[in-house]
Motif scaffolding. Structure first.
Motif, short mmCIF file in Angstrom:
data_model
loop_
_atom_site.label_atom_id
_atom_site.label_comp_id
_atom_site.label_asym_id
_atom_site.label_seq_id
_atom_site.Cartn_x
_atom_site.Cartn_y
_atom_site.Cartn_z
N ASP A 36 0.86 -1.19 0.00
CA ASP A 36 0.00 0.00 0.00
C ASP A 36 0.88 1.23 0.00
O ASP A 36 1.83 1.34 0.78
N ASN A 38 0.11 4.15 1.00
CA ASN A 38 -0.16 5.09 2.11
C ASN A 38 -0.07 4.50 3.50
O ASN A 38 -0.47 5.14 4.47
N CYS A 44 -10.45 4.32 2.60
CA CYS A 44 -11.85 4.35 3.03
C CYS A 44 -12.08 3.58 4.33
O CYS A 44 -12.98 3.88 5.10
N SER A 45 -11.22 2.59 4.57
CA SER A 45 -11.41 1.74 5.76
C SER A 45 -11.06 2.45 7.06
O SER A 45 -11.32 1.94 8.14
N ALA A 49 -18.32 4.02 9.27
CA ALA A 49 -19.24 4.10 10.41
C ALA A 49 -19.17 2.87 11.33
O ALA A 49 -19.92 2.79 12.31
N HIS A 51 -20.13 -0.17 11.13
CA HIS A 51 -21.34 -1.01 11.25
C HIS A 51 -21.19 -2.26 10.39
O HIS A 51 -21.05 -2.14 9.17
N ILE A 225 1.87 0.40 -6.32
CA ILE A 225 2.07 -0.50 -7.47
C ILE A 225 1.53 0.23 -8.71
O ILE A 225 0.35 0.62 -8.75
N GLN A 380 -18.41 -1.00 -2.05
CA GLN A 380 -19.31 0.16 -1.83
C GLN A 380 -19.55 0.45 -0.35
O GLN A 380 -18.61 0.68 0.39
N HIS A 381 -20.82 0.44 0.10
CA HIS A 381 -21.16 0.84 1.47
C HIS A 381 -20.91 -0.28 2.48
O HIS A 381 -21.19 -0.12 3.66
N GLY A 383 -17.93 -2.53 2.75
CA GLY A 383 -16.60 -3.14 2.75
C GLY A 383 -16.18 -3.67 4.11
O GLY A 383 -15.57 -4.75 4.21
N THR A 385 -18.24 -4.70 6.44
CA THR A 385 -19.11 -5.86 6.66
C THR A 385 -18.57 -7.10 5.93
O THR A 385 -18.53 -8.19 6.49
#
Ligand SMILES: Cc1cc2nc3c(=O)[nH]c(=O)nc-3n(C[C@H](O)[C@H](O)[C@H](O)COP(=O)(O)OP(=O)(O)OC[C@H]3O[C@@H](n4cnc5c(N)ncnc54)[C@H](O)[C@@H]3O)c2cc1C
Length: 429
Positions: A36, A38, A44-45, A49, A51, A225, A380-381, A383, A385
């Motif tokens: 990675d 960064n 995004c992780s 939220a 959940h 990469i 999407q919303h 990941g 989960t």
């Protein structure tokens, strides 16, 4: 197992998906390097939220959205915004999104989403319990609240969840306040989802998993990469300064996965739905994630305070965050609490790039034209989960074992005329 030990796998992207895949593959006996640019879980992780939203089995592309769309788009700080400078670039995504509203496709996508979500928590439990990390999942259910929606509509939504086998209970105002006394009395009803969980620190959650990966001998390499080239015997993963080799590669680069796949000949309408959060220092006595149906946002009690999260913004991967969108979530949170004098002071704001495909399904599978190249992106919303179940499926593919779920709906070729993914035979239940 001993065969795997000689096989080297490069996993590109250290978000929750890449970290779960890397850990599960290392645990299966492969030699894994996680790349990675960064650092660990900086995309995004980092700020979602928290959940584990297994109840979210309905794809976003539904005709009912069309009625709400104009009002949403005319509110610049509302739940949905398309940056006018990005409209042309977002068109392919919206074209596919429209196609996915057809009732037959919607039903098929619901089944495919449900198949992943049904296995999501048990996959995490398998993974976490092995490392004595079961405490990372807080299981107190979650709430979807309603202030103005008529009861007939709530009942119909309740029935839709029931039909899909989601464990849900309809609560009235009094029953709700027994669970969450600090929510406003303006909330008339709520749906309580029981087979869900939450994390009190999604970033730390990822770091804890990454720590286990290192403890098992997995390597982390902070490099971007820039290309993946398949040779006769293996893969070359190139960064600006190095060439790395691997026998197998997993692309788990979230919303950035497209730039690695386009040169390999795969066309996908992957875009980003940028989302925001705002942290306030107190939890205000909430003990589980609370979402609002009318206000389209969620608040999750976390170890550093209350995370107020949501919104969708189409503005691409490059444009800076618009902090006003995060701050606009505060009045919504305030309206949901029973103490009207409460002053919600923002501690920090954040924006993350959800990797989104127009059918609300991720890509999980082996690349049809490149054996030993595995794809795990576009969650999407959901990941957070679907991290562990995705890792289980990718591990089965790398081990050339049958997968727990039929992977046909998640194949990359669903968006093109390319050859379909090789069929995956689900295990007998
Ligand atoms: C406001 C908000 C709230 C959310 N809430 C929830 C929730 O409650 N529950 C839930 O399940 N999901 C939630 N999500 C969605 C969830 O956060 C994402 O689906 C998930 O984080 C995606 O994980 P990922 O690993 O695919 O991507 P990322 O976490 O973005 O990781 C991708 C990584 O790949 C790296 N990368 C990219 N390109 C390269 C390259 N070329 N070389 C090396 N590295 C590269 C990036 O640096 C990044 O670290 C939410 C999202 C947002 C924005």
């Amino acid at each position: 197992m001993s065969d795997n030990k000689t096989q080297h796998i490069g996993v590109v992207g250290a978000g929750v998906i890449g970290i779960c895949c890397a850990l599960n593959l290392q645990r299966a006996g492969f030699k894994v390097t996680l790349y990675d640019e960064n650092g660990l879980a900086q995309g995004c992780s980092k700020g979602n939220a928290g959940h584990f939203a297994t109840e979210q089995v309905f794809p976003l592309a539904h005709p009912a959205l069309l009625k709400k769309l104009p009002a949403m788009l005319f509110n610049p700080l509302g739940p949905l915004r398309i940056d006018w400078r990005y409209i042309i670039k977002a068109l392919p995504w919206f074209w596919h999104f429209g196609k996915n509203m057809q009732s037959k496709i919607y039903k098929a996508n619901t089944s495919a989403l449900k198949a992943l979500n049904q296995e999501a928590l048990s996959a995490y439990e398998n993974l976490l319990n092995e490392f004595n990390l079961g405490h990372l999942l807080t299981k107190k259910g979650s709430l979807l609240t309603f202030e103005t929606t008529p009861l007939t509509q709530i009942n119909s939504l309740y029935n839709s969840f029931k039909e899909q086998g989601v464990a849900v209970e309809l609560l009235n105002s009094e029953q709700l306040r027994i669970l969450e006394p600090n929510l406003t009395t303006a909330i008339s009803y709520a749906l309580l989802f029981k087979d869900v969980a939450h994390s009190v620190d999604p970033h730390l959650f990822c770091l804890n998993l990454a720590e286990q990966f290192s403890a098992l001998g997995g390597q982390f390499c902070q490099q971007k990469i820039t290309s993946i080239v398949q040779t006769d015997k293996d893969f070359t993963l190139a960064s600006k300064t190095h060439n790395f080799t691997a026998d197998k590669v997993v692309i788990a680069a979230g919303a950035w996965s497209k730039s690695l796949l386009t040169p390999l000949g795969y066309k996908i309408p992957l875009d980003t739905e940028r989302g925001y959060h705002c942290m306030v220092t107190s939890n205000y006595g909430l003990s589980r994630p609370v979402a609002s149906a009318e206000r389209s946002f969620i608040m999750t009690p976390m170890s550093q305070g209350l995370r107020i999260a949501g919104t969708v913004e189409f503005a691409g991967l490059e444009r800076k965050m618009n902090a006003k969108r995060a701050l606009a979530l505060l009045p919504n949170a305030k309206a949901m609490l029973n103490d009207t004098t409460v002053d919600l002071k923002p501690n920090s704001v954040w924006m993350g790039c959800r990797p989104s495909l127009p059918d609300s399904l991720p890509v999980i599978g082996e690349a049809p034209s490149h054996s030993n190249l595995f794809l795990a992106f576009g969650h999407q919303h959901l990941g957070l989960t679907q991290g562990a179940i995705t890792a289980e499926l990718i591990t089965s593919l790398c081990l050339k074992q049958p997968t727990k779920i039929d992977l046909t709906p998640y194949c990359i070729s669903r968006f093109s005329t390319q050859a379909a993914c090789s069929s995956h035979i689900p295990l007998a239940q």
